[in-house]
Design an enzyme around this catalytic site. Structure first.
Site, PDB file in Angstrom:
ATOM      1  N   GLU A  36      45.556  39.577  35.994  1.00 37.78           N
ATOM      2  CA  GLU A  36      44.984  39.819  37.315  1.00 37.78           C
ATOM      3  C   GLU A  36      44.309  41.177  37.407  1.00 37.78           C
ATOM      4  O   GLU A  36      43.179  41.297  37.889  1.00 37.78           O
ATOM      5  CB  GLU A  36      46.064  39.748  38.412  1.00 37.78           C
ATOM      6  CG  GLU A  36      46.775  38.424  38.506  1.00 37.78           C
ATOM      7  CD  GLU A  36      48.096  38.399  37.739  1.00 37.78           C
ATOM      8  OE1 GLU A  36      48.112  38.769  36.532  1.00 37.78           O
ATOM      9  OE2 GLU A  36      49.100  38.005  38.336  1.00 37.78           O
ATOM     10  N   CYS A  44      52.806  39.293  40.454  1.00 34.96           N
ATOM     11  CA  CYS A  44      53.959  40.190  40.565  1.00 34.96           C
ATOM     12  C   CYS A  44      53.642  41.277  41.597  1.00 34.96           C
ATOM     13  O   CYS A  44      52.550  41.301  42.173  1.00 34.96           O
ATOM     14  CB  CYS A  44      54.265  40.822  39.212  1.00 34.96           C
ATOM     15  SG  CYS A  44      53.009  42.013  38.663  1.00 34.96           S
ATOM     16  N   HIS A  92      48.010  43.258  32.895  1.00 36.79           N
ATOM     17  CA  HIS A  92      48.174  41.888  33.373  1.00 36.79           C
ATOM     18  C   HIS A  92      46.796  41.265  33.599  1.00 36.79           C
ATOM     19  O   HIS A  92      45.832  41.963  33.926  1.00 36.79           O
ATOM     20  CB  HIS A  92      48.955  41.862  34.680  1.00 36.79           C
ATOM     21  CG  HIS A  92      50.404  42.183  34.519  1.00 36.79           C
ATOM     22  ND1 HIS A  92      51.332  41.846  35.468  1.00 36.79           N
ATOM     23  CD2 HIS A  92      51.085  42.807  33.523  1.00 36.79           C
ATOM     24  CE1 HIS A  92      52.528  42.244  35.069  1.00 36.79           C
ATOM     25  NE2 HIS A  92      52.403  42.848  33.899  1.00 36.79           N
TER      26      HIS A  92
END
Length: 142
Positions: free
Chosen positions: A48, A76, A46
């Protein structure tokens, strides 16, 4: 957020879900990343996580308490956990994620009262633009 949106557009162009993230320190972008789950065939790739990993490497430390993560979509559970564990001082995100968001939508892991670190959170920055990028991407896939 504009830099994160540019990273998200890069992800979309490569066939990945258009989420982009940057880590900022003292007003300067340290790292920029986009989702790479499809390109890398890695469910943990991801934006991030990639931006946080790169920032830690660049700074030579795992504590990022003087840094801000700017991301186009609400983190998430996995990314929210990384935010807490890396001790990021602040999280800024664009679009809310009503299905998986862990900074206030589904739950609020980043500010959970039992955890030892709770960053400042700013939500909804350029939310419409961030959301439209995601909506357009998924609409073109259907």
């Amino acid at each position: 957020m504009r830099e994160a949106l540019a990273a998200a557009a890069d992800a979309a162009a490569a066939g990945d879900v258009p989420v982009g993230a940057v880590v900022v320190r003292d007003g300067a972008v340290l790292t920029r990343a986009s989702n790479r789950t499809v390109r890398d065939q890695d469910p943990t790739a991801h934006a991030e996580l990639l931006a946080i990993r790169d920032a830690s490497r660049l700074l030579g430390r795992w504590r990022l308490d003087d840094c801000t993560l700017v991301v186009t979509l609400e983190p998430c559970a996995m990314c929210a956990g990384a935010v807490v564990l890396s001790r990021l001082g602040r999280v800024v995100f664009g679009a809310w994620d009503d299905k998986a968001g862990m900074a206030g939508s589904v739950d609020d892991l980043v500010r959970h009262p039992r955890l030892n670190h709770r960053p400042e959170v700013t939500a909804g920055v350029l939310a419409e633009e961030c959301g439209e990028l995601l909506t357009g991407f998924f609409k073109s896939r259907r």
